[in-house]
Design an enzyme around this catalytic site. Structure first.
Site, PDB file in Angstrom:
ATOM      1  N   SER A 203       0.847  -1.185   0.000  1.00 26.73           N
ATOM      2  CA  SER A 203       0.000   0.000   0.000  1.00 26.73           C
ATOM      3  C   SER A 203       0.886   1.239   0.000  1.00 26.73           C
ATOM      4  O   SER A 203       2.082   1.141   0.243  1.00 26.73           O
ATOM      5  CB  SER A 203      -0.908   0.004   1.232  1.00 26.73           C
ATOM      6  N   HIS A 205      -0.554   4.305   1.438  1.00 23.63           N
ATOM      7  CA  HIS A 205      -1.172   5.314   2.313  1.00 23.63           C
ATOM      8  C   HIS A 205      -0.247   5.707   3.461  1.00 23.63           C
ATOM      9  O   HIS A 205      -0.449   6.735   4.096  1.00 23.63           O
ATOM     10  CB  HIS A 205      -2.534   4.830   2.841  1.00 23.63           C
ATOM     11  N   CYS A 326      -7.745   1.343  14.387  1.00 18.30           N
ATOM     12  CA  CYS A 326      -9.099   0.830  14.569  1.00 18.30           C
ATOM     13  C   CYS A 326      -9.563   0.951  16.019  1.00 18.30           C
ATOM     14  O   CYS A 326     -10.740   0.857  16.301  1.00 18.30           O
ATOM     15  CB  CYS A 326      -9.158  -0.632  14.160  1.00 18.30           C
TER      16      CYS A 326
END
Lengths: 388, 74
Positions: A203, A205, A326
């Site tokens: 990824s 990000h 999270c």
């Protein structure tokens, strides 16, 4: 109040150079690559997509056709774990999967879903620094084992696994090996010509690239079922219109990472760890002191809750997180801290600081001072003991 | 000048501080925020957090188990 952003493992400020690279693919070359057979704009889009693919794959020392773009790490890991498990089960190769107990949720929850579908799953315990032991892994293999998924580095505590050794063991057992390299790609070397890994989640990000784009490296001949039905894009592995601006941005973000930047991140990380442990009493480093990603410092502050620390730091202009991103809306104990042998108090008192391109030594000094003051003040009113 | 009321009665940590923070973000200079709650730790940490931001705690009132913190936004 200027923000000091130290949550670069959750998201990063996009580099302007990345935005500049992406811009033409919103306004000028806005076709999708599947239109290459119809008109020139589609050919241009396809060329940009393939160039991005080649560029990203080359960092792994892999081939362009071994890289499939996805919507991010979550999709990549879902595709790797579920797609591979389903393909191998269909071929009657077995039904046993091994994952570490401290994986990030895309792998962990994919394994749980497969378990509900009848697969056997072993959740490997790790040591007190977060490392998977080779003996524990060796003992976990059975005749039915088809897939091992062990992350390159942990999302919360930054511990970097010895994936070369894990890969070798998987090859000895003729088992497919997937690793989630979300937090290591370009930060910690990963050469697929040296490391026997079949599937790698990627990824950007965390690399000052755009969100909503990711990739999965798939070594040639690796069995993989599609998990999402649709068209034949991405070598008929991942359906859906290609995110051309995202892919171009991903490649540009990768190009912009330099060894010098990684060294600078390491220095900031080390200062952060050394000063927090030295200047704030009753603290504990989570993760391995040396085998950790250049950007991650994770510290437990005893007798206070990480949630309180992050809130108070936010009100002073610092962005950090407690456990994984999270957890910010829940008081669930971190499965990672619990997995390295911590108790609820250690888990709740953990704070993750992750540096990025736009941080400076001044930011590090400022956050250490703020943390020291906040922790001291909170301990005076703490219901967890060690008051004033 | 506006008075913003934040009702956190029955809520436990960290909700009262989270709600206070939200109210501060919406408030303008000179506004008054009145936070009412029952969680003892929040009564101590809210003044600490808002003063660190430079706002003024005008009053902390208690009636039985309920407390009210009055904050003036700088």
């Amino acid at each position: 109040m200027d923000l000091v952003y130290l949550d670069n493992a959750a998201a990063t400020r996009m580099d302007e150079k990345v935005a500049q690279a992406m811009n033409p693919y919103f306004f000028d070359v806005y076709a999708v690559a599947t239109s290459e057979f119809g008109y020139s704009l589609g050919i241009e889009a396809k060329e940009a997509l393939d160039a991005a693919r080649e560029s990203i794959a080359s960092v792994l020392n892999g081939a362009g056709e071994e890289l499939v773009f996805t919507s991010g790490s979550t999709e990549s890991s879902n595709l790797a774990v579920k797609g591979c498990a389903q393909a191998l089960k269909r071929k009657k190769k077995g039904n046993h999967i091994i994952v570490s107990g401290i994986e990030d949720f895309p792998v962990l929850n994919s394994a749980r879903t497969l378990e509900k579908q009848g697969f056997e799953v072993t959740y490997l315990a790790v040591d007190e620094t977060g490392l998977v032991g080779s003996e524990a892994l060796e003992d976990a293999f059975t005749d039915e084992t088809i897939l091992v998924s062990i992350q390159h580095a942990n999302q919360e505590i930054g511990t970097v696994q010895d994936i070369k050794e894990i890969g070798k063991m998987c090859k000895e057992h003729d088992v497919i090996f997937h690793t989630d390299a979300t937090h290591t790609f370009t930060r910690v070397p990963l050469d697929v010509s040296v490391i026997p890994v079949d599937l790698v989640t990627l990824s950007c990000h965390t690399l000052h690239g755009p969100k909503g784009i990711g990739a999965l490296y798939i070594r040639k001949e690796t069995p993989l079922d599609k998990i999402m039905d649709g068209g034949f894009q991405e070598f008929d592995v991942r359906a859906g219109l290609e995110n051309i601006p995202g892919a171009v941005g991903f490649a540009r973000a990768v190009e912009l990472v330099t060894p010098q930047e990684n060294e600078r991140l390491k220095r900031m990380r080390d200062t952060l760890i050394d000063r927090l442990l030295a200047e704030v009493p009753d603290t504990l480093l989570n993760g391995h002191r040396h085998k950790r990603t250049p950007q991650n410092a994770n510290v437990t502050f005893h007798y206070v809750e990480g949630e309180s620390i992050t809130l108070h730091l936010d009100m002073r202009g610092f962005a950090v997180s407690t456990g994984s991103a999270c957890f910010s809306r829940s008081l669930e104990a971190s499965h990672v801290i619990m997995g390295i042998g911590g108790d609820h108090e250690r888990a709740h008192g953990s704070v993750r600081f992750t540096c990025g391109r736009y941080n400076t030594g001044k930011d590090v000094g400022a956050v250490v001072e703020a943390v020291s003051d906040v922790v001291q003040s909170l301990r005076k009113i703490s219901p967890l003991g060690k008051g004033g | 000048m506006t008075t913003i009321k934040v009702d956190c009665v029955g809520e436990t940590c960290p909700v009262p501080l989270v709600e206070t923070r939200k109210a501060i973000r919406k408030a303008s200079s000179g506004d008054i925020i009145e936070v009412t709650g029952t969680h003892p730790a929040s009564k101590k940490e809210i003044p600490m957090a808002v003063e660190a931001q430079g706002h003024e705690v005008l009053e902390i009132k208690e009636e039985g188990d309920t407390w009210k913190i009055v904050i003036k936004i700088r």
